[in-house]
Design an enzyme around this catalytic site. Structure first.
Site, mmCIF file in Angstrom:
data_model
loop_
_atom_site.group_PDB
_atom_site.id
_atom_site.type_symbol
_atom_site.label_atom_id
_atom_site.label_comp_id
_atom_site.label_asym_id
_atom_site.label_seq_id
_atom_site.Cartn_x
_atom_site.Cartn_y
_atom_site.Cartn_z
ATOM 1 N N GLY A 37 0.873 -1.089 0.043
ATOM 2 C CA GLY A 37 0.006 0.030 0.050
ATOM 3 C C GLY A 37 0.716 1.209 0.049
ATOM 4 N N GLY A 38 0.714 2.020 -0.909
ATOM 5 C CA GLY A 38 1.338 3.420 -1.163
ATOM 6 C C GLY A 38 0.573 4.690 -0.678
ATOM 7 N N GLY A 39 -0.460 4.422 0.185
ATOM 8 C CA GLY A 39 -1.186 5.474 0.721
ATOM 9 C C GLY A 39 -0.415 6.241 1.817
ATOM 10 C CB SER A 40 -1.737 8.665 4.375
ATOM 11 O OG SER A 40 -2.342 9.813 3.393
ATOM 12 C CB ALA A 41 -0.748 3.688 6.411
ATOM 13 C CB CYS A 197 -12.412 11.624 8.400
ATOM 14 S SG CYS A 197 -12.381 13.378 9.339
ATOM 15 C CB CYS A 375 -12.078 14.335 13.957
ATOM 16 S SG CYS A 375 -13.208 14.747 12.676
#
Length: 447
Positions: A37-41, A197, A375
């Site tokens: 996975g290359g998302g934010s995490a 979110c 949030c």
């Protein structure tokens, strides 16, 4: 994180030498650490891991850490609320993934198909088998647009009045719909269950409400919030403040109302309630769709019954001792906290420290994730309520002693969301240099 299964292969020009090295590294079939996975995490933890080993004088070789992801683009999804509010252009929230992966990390532009933790390997959609010594799963979750009949048709129709900030393709339609409305009924929905979110469905509602007040349309447009949840927010402190704000502003609150279908031709939305179903007419409808684990994750040996990667809520290591070299963070994980980019800033340093310690000493470190998440609740132009909390839905505020009670909307918090956070994300967080409430200082965890 965007639906991992929907990502496509990146096509980005590289310098010839870099291209040759990247091709060689990516063609390997065994890695020290494989990040899926290359998302934010994924980007954040991959970079933090590389730098943690290097800071300890035990630097990994270039290409020992690989990111497996066929995405063409990487998205800053918290920015889509700003797009929907007319504050940003959606193009500002998107960059080519390949340009965000530094040369010391290998990039494999494929998607995972199966996990085989007993053989320390994964198989990609093309059938390629890739081995690892440690696996970090950061695949995100998926948005289930098709689970609401009529929704996809409505979103595709420019004149339907139906939009959503939950995708790059529709975020700008939100602003067009909000700005174009002159009278009628504006409805904003939130589904029951886990979503990215959980405050976002009402953030855009508050921005629309404020827009109508500022442009003299407050008397001709009614604003209502329909949510499948029993309250306006999960943390009592902020829920009390938000509900008081809702009442003061004359915004309708319909709780335990879960959107189940949309009829764009009749401009009617159907909600399921504890007492049955109700049909509601709308002029503008903003939909926050249901979400869940990726299809590819279902029935994989590393997930729980719900489809989330099962990890210890403190260490982020897999709960099955046989899979002690499997880790997860972000939206795909079973961690019982809100799924936000802010949560990743708390999770990534913990996972990094624990994985490093296991590799270095064979033992888990003292690093423990306390469930921190945040949030930033936009309540209007120039004002924001900054909700920060941890496990047990207990507030854990970073700025209250400096800027004041975070349940009170303030301009200072608004500019954090609008300007500071996007800057920190692109320039520092996904590069492994930003640790949320700790800023640029990597937490020591008492070591």
């Amino acid at each position: 994180m965007l639906a991992f299964a929907s990502r496509s292969k990146a096509l980005v020009k590289r310098a010839p030498a870099a291209a040759r090295w990247a091709s060689s590294a990516a063609s390997k079939d065994q890695f020290k650490i494989l990040v899926v996975g290359g998302g934010s995490a994924g980007l954040t933890v991959a970079n933090q891991l590389y730098k943690r080993f290097k800071s300890a004088g035990k630097a990994l070789n270039e290409g020992d850490i690989a990111i497996l992801d066929a995405a063409e683009y990487h998205y800053y999804q918290p920015g889509w609320t700003l797009v929907g509010a007319g504050l940003k252009q959606k193009e500002e929230t998107r960059r080519n993934l390949d340009t965000l992966i530094p040369s010391h990390l290998a990039h494999i532009p494929e998607n995972v198909k199966t996990f085989e933790p007993k053989s320390n390997s994964v198989t990609t959609a093309s059938g390629r088998k890739i081995g690892y010594e440690n696996l970090v799963v950061a695949t995100g979750l998926q948005t289930n647009w098709s689970s609401i009949p009529g929704l996809e048709k409505a979103l595709a129709d420019p004149s339907s009045g139906v939009s959503s900030i939950y995708s790059y393709n529709t975020a700008d339609k939100v602003w067009r719909d909000i700005d174009a409305l002159r009278s009628g009924k504006a409805i904003f929905t939130q589904p029951a269950g886990v979503i990215k979110c959980a405050g976002a469905p009402q953030k855009i509602m508050w921005m629309a409400w404020d827009r109508y007040q500022r442009t003299g349309r407050g008397d001709t447009i009614s604003v209502d919030f329909y949510t499948g949840t029993p309250s306006i927010f999960s943390v009592k402190k902020y829920a009390d403040a938000l509900n008081e704000l809702r009442i003061q502003r004359g915004v309708g609150g319909y709780f335990n109302h879960n959107l189940v279908s949309v009829n764009p031709d009749a401009h009617r939305a159907t909600f399921k309630t504890p007492d049955g179903t109700v049909d509601v007419e709308y002029t503008l409808l903003h939909v926050s769709p249901p979400m869940g684990p990726l299809e590819v994750m279902k029935d994989q040996p590393i997930v729980d019954q719900a489809g989330w990667v099962s990890v210890d809520q403190a260490t982020l290591r897999h709960t099955n001792s046989e899979f002690g070299n499997v880790w997860a963070l972000g939206d795909c994980s079973s961690l019982p906290t809100s799924k936000t980019a802010a949560a990743i800033t708390g999770q990534a340093p913990v996972l990094t420290e624990n994985l490093f310690s296991v590799v270095d000493t064979g033992k888990i470190a003292n690093a423990a994730y306390d469930g921190y998440t945040s949030c930033p609740l936009l309540t209007g132009y120039g004002q924001l309520m900054l909700a920060e909390f941890k496990y047990g839905l207990e507030p854990k505020e970073s700025f209250a002693n400096i800027l004041g009670d975070q349940a009170i909307p303030r301009a200072a918090y608004y500019y954090l969301k609008k300007d500071l956070f996007p800057w920190a994300y692109w320039n520092h967080m996904i590069k492994g240099n930003w640790f949320g409430s700790s800023g640029f200082i990597r937490p020591s965890f008492g070591q």
